[in-house]
Design an enzyme around this catalytic site. Structure first.
Site, PDB file in Angstrom:
ATOM      1  N   VAL A 140       1.722  -7.598  16.586  1.00 39.95           N
ATOM      2  CA  VAL A 140       1.893  -6.340  17.324  1.00 39.95           C
ATOM      3  C   VAL A 140       2.684  -5.305  16.522  1.00 39.95           C
ATOM      4  O   VAL A 140       3.151  -4.318  17.084  1.00 39.95           O
ATOM      5  CB  VAL A 140       2.593  -6.584  18.686  1.00 39.95           C
ATOM      6  CG1 VAL A 140       1.712  -7.377  19.619  1.00 39.95           C
ATOM      7  CG2 VAL A 140       3.947  -7.286  18.482  1.00 39.95           C
ATOM      8  N   GLN A 195       8.993   1.638   6.359  1.00 42.37           N
ATOM      9  CA  GLN A 195       9.545   0.361   5.907  1.00 42.37           C
ATOM     10  C   GLN A 195      10.821   0.574   5.103  1.00 42.37           C
ATOM     11  O   GLN A 195      11.783  -0.185   5.232  1.00 42.37           O
ATOM     12  CB  GLN A 195       8.495  -0.381   5.080  1.00 42.37           C
ATOM     13  CG  GLN A 195       7.301  -0.842   5.897  1.00 42.37           C
ATOM     14  CD  GLN A 195       6.097  -1.210   5.046  1.00 42.37           C
ATOM     15  OE1 GLN A 195       5.967  -0.756   3.908  1.00 42.37           O
ATOM     16  NE2 GLN A 195       5.205  -2.021   5.594  1.00 42.37           N
ATOM     17  N   CYS A 212       4.302  -6.363   2.447  1.00 41.98           N
ATOM     18  CA  CYS A 212       3.180  -7.175   1.982  1.00 41.98           C
ATOM     19  C   CYS A 212       2.864  -6.918   0.515  1.00 41.98           C
ATOM     20  O   CYS A 212       2.262  -7.759  -0.150  1.00 41.98           O
ATOM     21  CB  CYS A 212       1.943  -6.923   2.844  1.00 41.98           C
ATOM     22  SG  CYS A 212       1.316  -5.227   2.773  1.00 41.98           S
TER      23      CYS A 212
END
EC number: 1.2.1.70
Length: 432
Positions: free
Chosen positions: A191, A121, A51
């Site tokens: 989720v 990530q 993001c």
């Protein structure tokens, strides 16, 4: 060979630009990596898309050519002009690329300093690229040391002593604008890890939390683990007009909440869109207070102030780790290692020849012949081994071999990587 990193992040690019550059699914990511590696100067690549950032990390034979190829590819896909991309991007090469990678892995380059999500990530990005054949020896070396550096930072500083993330910052923002969260209905869409963190923070604050997802059994699983309730995704159009609090962080490539399903309400709504690309697309009004990731900067700045001392110490660790990485790379050159093996063998033969002559086992007049014969024997013995060492020097198992040989010939080599799956990544993220 060079290392190259091209970075678009919260520091240099707006949310609109980051949305256009984002890669939300495996198919798109695989296509990007395939196009990256099709460049004649790029041989390995990793794509990091979150993001707050979209970064290309690669090894290449020519920096200028690789940079041009990357910008052309990103411009063609995103619709953002090459001029704008070049104006926004932070470009790092060689030692600065490694320093930046280590900073990212250690969460020093994150919007929320010390946040714990980026390491996971980064691990996932490396694993995806490695498993699909887009990176191997060169980037695996860098990633191995990046996670090793992150472990040093985590253990030597307090920047992660109170783990935070964009999700926890978003909940903090909610609590600062809403007097009391307790008992209020809150909907969490998605989720993933960010949704899980959000749900747990909301529950600990006393909110009545519902979780929804396109795949219902995944929502049920997360709700069961957290102690939340489940909302059927088919009822989302009703829920957006009934829930006062909404958090969304899906991997959808298109908005899931639009003007068509939003109706006027007689209460204020607080919506947090933590997805990139954004999940919510609507025209302002209807008593909706919408926050996106870039709106959380004030809380992030407070976080940076709190962690300032730890961050300074972490930067020192990263600097030293960068120097150590390149020193380590220099030790991996196979030719000096082969030369040292021969020199040690010849020296041992010379000492032993002198010993047997001194003891009278062999007449001194045969010293030259004995010396030449022993060297020939050793050359014959070592030839096959040195040939094999040269043949695997560019393969993914080379570091295991060179590290083992360095250890055997008494070099100071404490870190012997087990394999290119980067065990440091798994150990750090999974807490093993």
């Amino acid at each position: 060979m060079h290392y190259l990193n091209i970075s678009f992040s919260h520091k240099n690019s707006t949310l609109d630009v980051r949305e256009k550059l984002s890669y939300k699914d495996d198919y798109a990511t695989k296509g990007c990596l395939s196009k990256l590696n099709s460049g004649e100067s790029i041989n390995e690549s990793i794509l990091i898309s979150t993001c707050n950032r979209m970064e290309v990390f690669c090894s290449c034979s020519d920096i200028a050519s690789a940079t041009k190829h990357i910008f052309e590819m990103l411009a063609a896909r995103s619709g953002v002009s090459i001029d704008e991309l070049e104006g926004r991007a932070d470009i790092f090469d060689d030692s600065s690329a490694i320093h930046h990678l280590f900073s990212v892995a250690s969460s020093l380059d994150s919007m929320v300093i010390g946040e714990t999500q980026i390491a996971g990530q980064l691990k996932d990005a490396f694993r995806f690229s490695y498993d699909n054949g887009f990176c191997s020896q060169k980037l695996a070396r860098a990633m191995h040391h990046a996670f090793k550096c992150a472990a040093k930072v985590r253990n030597a500083t307090d920047i992660s002593s109170k783990p935070v993330s964009i999700a926890s910052v978003a909940v903090s923002k909610l609590k600062s604008v809403l007097d009391n969260v307790e008992g209020k209905k809150a909907l969490v869409i998605g989720v993933g890890e960010m949704s899980e963190i959000t749900a747990k923070h909301l529950l600990s604050s006393g909110a009545d939390v519902y979780i929804t997802n396109r795949t219902k059994h995944k929502a049920e699983k997360l709700a069961s683990e957290c102690g939340a309730k489940v909302l059927d995704m088919q009822d989302l159009h009703k829920a957006v007009n009934e829930f006062e609090i909404l958090f969304t962080a899906t991997s959808s490539s298109e908005p899931i909440i639009t003007d068509e399903i939003i109706k006027p309400c007689d209460f204020d709504r607080y919506w947090f869109d933590m997805a990139v690309p954004r999940d919510i697309n609507y025209h302002k009004g209807d008593r909706i207070n919408l926050y996106v990731v870039d709106d959380l900067k004030n809380i992030v700045d407070q976080n940076m102030s709190f962690r300032e001392d730890g961050a300074r110490k972490a930067h020192g660790i990263i600097g030293r780790s960068t120097v150590e990485f390149f020193e380590w790379l220099n030790t991996l050159n196979i030719e000096p290692m082969i030369k040292e093996i021969y020199e040690k063998a010849f020296e041992a033969a010379r000492i032993e020849s002198q010993r047997v002559i001194k003891k009278g086992f062999i007449p001194k007049e045969y010293e030259d012949q004995i010396h030449k014969m022993s060297q020939q024997v050793l050359k014959r013995f070592l030839h096959q081994m040195s040939s094999k060492m040269r043949s695997v020097s560019e393969e993914s198992k080379a570091d295991m071999l060179t590290s083992a040989v360095q250890f055997l010939i008494e070099k100071d080599q404490r870190d012997i990587p087990d394999k290119y799956k980067c065990e440091h990544a798994l150990n750090i993220i999974e807490g093993r």
